[in-house]
Design a protein around this motif. Structure first.
Motif, PDB file in Angstrom:
ATOM      1  N   THR A 155       0.866  -1.474   0.069  1.00 51.82           N
ATOM      2  CA  THR A 155      -0.240   0.071   0.010  1.00 51.82           C
ATOM      3  C   THR A 155       1.024   1.317  -0.060  1.00 51.82           C
ATOM      4  OG1 THR A 155      -1.679  -1.321   1.369  1.00 51.82           O
ATOM      5  CG2 THR A 155      -1.922   1.109   1.298  1.00 51.82           C
ATOM      6  N   ARG A 156       0.462   2.117  -0.744  1.00 53.47           N
ATOM      7  CA  ARG A 156       1.156   3.605  -0.595  1.00 53.47           C
ATOM      8  C   ARG A 156       1.118   4.047   0.861  1.00 53.47           C
ATOM      9  NH1 ARG A 156       0.062   6.704  -6.506  1.00 53.47           N
ATOM     10  NH2 ARG A 156       0.740   4.838  -7.954  1.00 53.47           N
ATOM     11  N   TYR A 159      -1.403   4.110   5.300  1.00 58.82           N
ATOM     12  CA  TYR A 159      -1.719   2.911   6.334  1.00 58.82           C
ATOM     13  C   TYR A 159      -1.299   3.544   7.739  1.00 58.82           C
ATOM     14  CZ  TYR A 159       3.332   2.690   5.567  1.00 58.82           C
ATOM     15  OH  TYR A 159       4.854   2.930   5.306  1.00 58.82           O
ATOM     16  N   THR A 188      -5.060  -2.014   4.024  1.00 49.77           N
ATOM     17  CA  THR A 188      -3.564  -2.288   3.740  1.00 49.77           C
ATOM     18  C   THR A 188      -3.234  -3.476   3.146  1.00 49.77           C
ATOM     19  OG1 THR A 188      -3.182  -0.999   5.779  1.00 49.77           O
ATOM     20  CG2 THR A 188      -1.128  -2.214   4.914  1.00 49.77           C
ATOM     21  N   THR A 189      -2.562  -3.804   2.141  1.00 45.86           N
ATOM     22  CA  THR A 189      -2.068  -5.039   1.649  1.00 45.86           C
ATOM     23  C   THR A 189      -0.593  -5.235   1.725  1.00 45.86           C
ATOM     24  OG1 THR A 189      -3.881  -4.986  -0.052  1.00 45.86           O
ATOM     25  CG2 THR A 189      -2.143  -6.260  -0.452  1.00 45.86           C
ATOM     26  N   PRO A 199      -4.360  -8.913   1.960  1.00 43.91           N
ATOM     27  CA  PRO A 199      -5.176  -7.464   2.317  1.00 43.91           C
ATOM     28  C   PRO A 199      -5.816  -7.800   3.703  1.00 43.91           C
ATOM     29  CG  PRO A 199      -6.508  -8.938   0.934  1.00 43.91           C
ATOM     30  CD  PRO A 199      -5.462  -9.785   1.009  1.00 43.91           C
TER      31      PRO A 199
END
Length: 329
Positions: A155-156, A159, A188-189, A199
């Motif tokens: 995730t960018r 988070y 989030t992943t 995820p």
């Protein structure tokens, strides 16, 4: 003078940089980067608190001895570009934009003591993950055992939980924090070494954290359970157009497999979407207190289930470790 001679004279040789200088600069950059990343695994001074922290410590021990060894070496160092709340408030929007500071928690300087008064609240709480691990079944010598595997976030920089606040109560002389509102969830992943992506909804919703004392000071611990809502909501539609409160009841392309008394058994979980609510647990330890600014900071370890794909999959257990910041109001 010929054109070839003029071109030769007008061409200057490119300056050369000694290899030793390049190597020294590269080694210095690597040292700083490693020290900054190792600080994410800085261990907390765990006391003899008789809570579920002991069980979580066993989980953390299985994540990897290498990371913990690096934390012991660099545990006393501050992270690169550490910034306090007062310094962050002095920056403009354009100064913060694109730097990643909006996804980071502020640092606290000091080792004071804060005793909350009646009606006090924890505000501006920030929870920033630094490391993730996913529980996997690993086979070895004909046996399978569950181990936590280090993973990397995909995730960018969105988070981190921010703006969380809640009331502070006392129970038997001990502090009890009850979470009430804020940006308390973040989809989030993370990705496992094999490429599988997991995820989950990183959250602390409805957290009730009980402490081991009546004052915030270095070494103070608090922890408790929280709710983990479904990663997806009822309006989500899967690739077949099925959803929880909208969409098709079954996969339209496979009507023959889903009719009759036993036709729906194989695809029952895929067709019947559910909004699952799990339970997680977080343990927090304060290691910095600034009484002048009413700020506390420390580290946390959280355990929670991952995504169930709206009831069709078994959730995986995820461990998250990082830092937190809060202000006593």
């Amino acid at each position: 003078m010929t054109m070839q001679q003029a071109a030769t004279r007008s061409t200057y040789p490119a300056p050369t940089i000694p290899n030793n200088t390049v190597k020294m600069k590269f080694a210095a950059a690597c040292t700083v980067a490693f020290a900054a990343s190792a600080n994410a695994f800085a261990p907390s001074n765990v006391g003899n608190r008789a809570t579920q922290l002991n069980a979580m410590k066993d989980d953390i021990a299985r994540v990897g001895a290498a990371a913990l060894a690096g934390a012991a070496l660099f545990g006393a160092t501050l992270p690169a570009q550490a910034i306090t709340k007062s310094e962050l408030n002095q920056l403009s929007y354009l100064q913060v934009k694109g730097t990643g500071l909006a996804n980071r928690c502020s640092e606290v300087v000091g080792e004071d003591t804060i005793t909350p008064k009646a009606g006090a609240r924890l505000v501006d709480m920030c929870i920033e993950p630094k490391a993730w691990a996913v529980e996997e079944e690993i086979g070895k010598a004909g046996k399978t055992e569950k181990k936590f595997v280090n993973s990397k976030v995909m995730t960018r920089q969105t988070y981190t939980l921010e703006g969380i606040e809640g009331s502070i109560k006392t129970d038997g002389g001990n502090i009890v924090f009850v979470e009430e509102e804020g940006i308390d969830y973040a989809p989030t992943t993370v990705q496992l070494p094999g490429g599988e992506r997991v995820p989950f909804l990183f959250t602390v919703k409805e957290l009730v954290a009980k402490g081991n004392g009546g004052s915030f000071k270095p070494g103070f611990q608090m922890g408790g359970d929280f709710s983990v809502p479904s990663y997806r909501t009822g309006l989500f539609l899967d690739p077949k157009g099925r959803g929880g409160v909208t969409g098709y009841d079954m996969a339209v392309a496979l009507p023959g497999l889903q009719s009759g008394e036993e036709g729906d058994a194989e695809l029952f979980k895929e067709n019947n979407k559910t909004f699952d609510i799990g339970q997680g647990r977080i343990e927090m330890e304060v290691n910095k207190v600034n009484a002048a600014e009413s700020e506390i900071g420390g580290v946390f370890v959280a355990s929670q289930p991952g995504d169930t794909d709206m009831g069709s999959k078994v959730p995986k257990k995820i461990l998250t470790k990082g830092i937190f910041y809060a202000k006593v109001q």
